[in-house]
Design a protein around this motif. Sequence first.
Motif, PDB file in Angstrom:
ATOM      1  N   HIS A  55       5.912   4.431   0.622  1.00  0.00           N
ATOM      2  CA  HIS A  55       6.512   5.602   1.260  1.00  0.00           C
ATOM      3  C   HIS A  55       7.710   5.186   2.106  1.00  0.00           C
ATOM      4  O   HIS A  55       8.744   5.854   2.107  1.00  0.00           O
ATOM      5  CB  HIS A  55       5.470   6.327   2.123  1.00  0.00           C
ATOM      6  N   GLY A  56       7.602   4.076   2.802  1.00  0.00           N
ATOM      7  CA  GLY A  56       8.722   3.574   3.601  1.00  0.00           C
ATOM      8  C   GLY A  56       9.930   3.250   2.746  1.00  0.00           C
ATOM      9  O   GLY A  56      11.064   3.560   3.121  1.00  0.00           O
ATOM     10  N   ASN A  93       0.848  -1.182   0.000  1.00  0.00           N
ATOM     11  CA  ASN A  93       0.000   0.000   0.000  1.00  0.00           C
ATOM     12  C   ASN A  93       0.888   1.239   0.000  1.00  0.00           C
ATOM     13  O   ASN A  93       2.111   1.144  -0.047  1.00  0.00           O
ATOM     14  CB  ASN A  93      -0.953  -0.005   1.204  1.00  0.00           C
ATOM     15  N   ARG A  94       0.287   2.390   0.077  1.00  0.00           N
ATOM     16  CA  ARG A  94       1.067   3.630  -0.018  1.00  0.00           C
ATOM     17  C   ARG A  94       2.044   3.778   1.131  1.00  0.00           C
ATOM     18  O   ARG A  94       3.083   4.406   0.999  1.00  0.00           O
ATOM     19  CB  ARG A  94       0.160   4.836  -0.128  1.00  0.00           C
ATOM     20  N   PHE A  95       1.742   3.177   2.285  1.00  0.00           N
ATOM     21  CA  PHE A  95       2.647   3.279   3.423  1.00  0.00           C
ATOM     22  C   PHE A  95       3.911   2.447   3.196  1.00  0.00           C
ATOM     23  O   PHE A  95       5.008   2.858   3.574  1.00  0.00           O
ATOM     24  CB  PHE A  95       1.942   2.861   4.710  1.00  0.00           C
ATOM     25  N   HIS A  96       3.755   1.273   2.563  1.00  0.00           N
ATOM     26  CA  HIS A  96       4.927   0.466   2.216  1.00  0.00           C
ATOM     27  C   HIS A  96       5.803   1.218   1.213  1.00  0.00           C
ATOM     28  O   HIS A  96       7.020   1.287   1.359  1.00  0.00           O
ATOM     29  CB  HIS A  96       4.513  -0.879   1.602  1.00  0.00           C
TER      30      HIS A  96
END
Length: 79
Positions: free
Chosen positions: A12-13, A7-10
């Motif tokens: 972004h990480g 997802n976008r959090f992965h």
Amino acid sequence: MEDVVPNRFHVHGYVIDSVHEARKTIQHTLSPRVRSYLKANHRLLNPPAESLEEESRTRLEMLLVSKARALHRPCSRQQ
């Protein structure tokens, strides 16, 4: 077995990790003054620039300009 859907959090990480890896790689080529400024303000590289307050955005711009100038400056320091 379930497939992991990034997802976008992965994403972004992964981006943040890559930015910090690049920062750590080039910081050794910078002048002590620019290096200390980068170290003190490296967290400004994490969020999108649009989400920063005006003061933080100004510091980010100074940081990026300082790094660009330092990278394009000849390394010879003969005195």
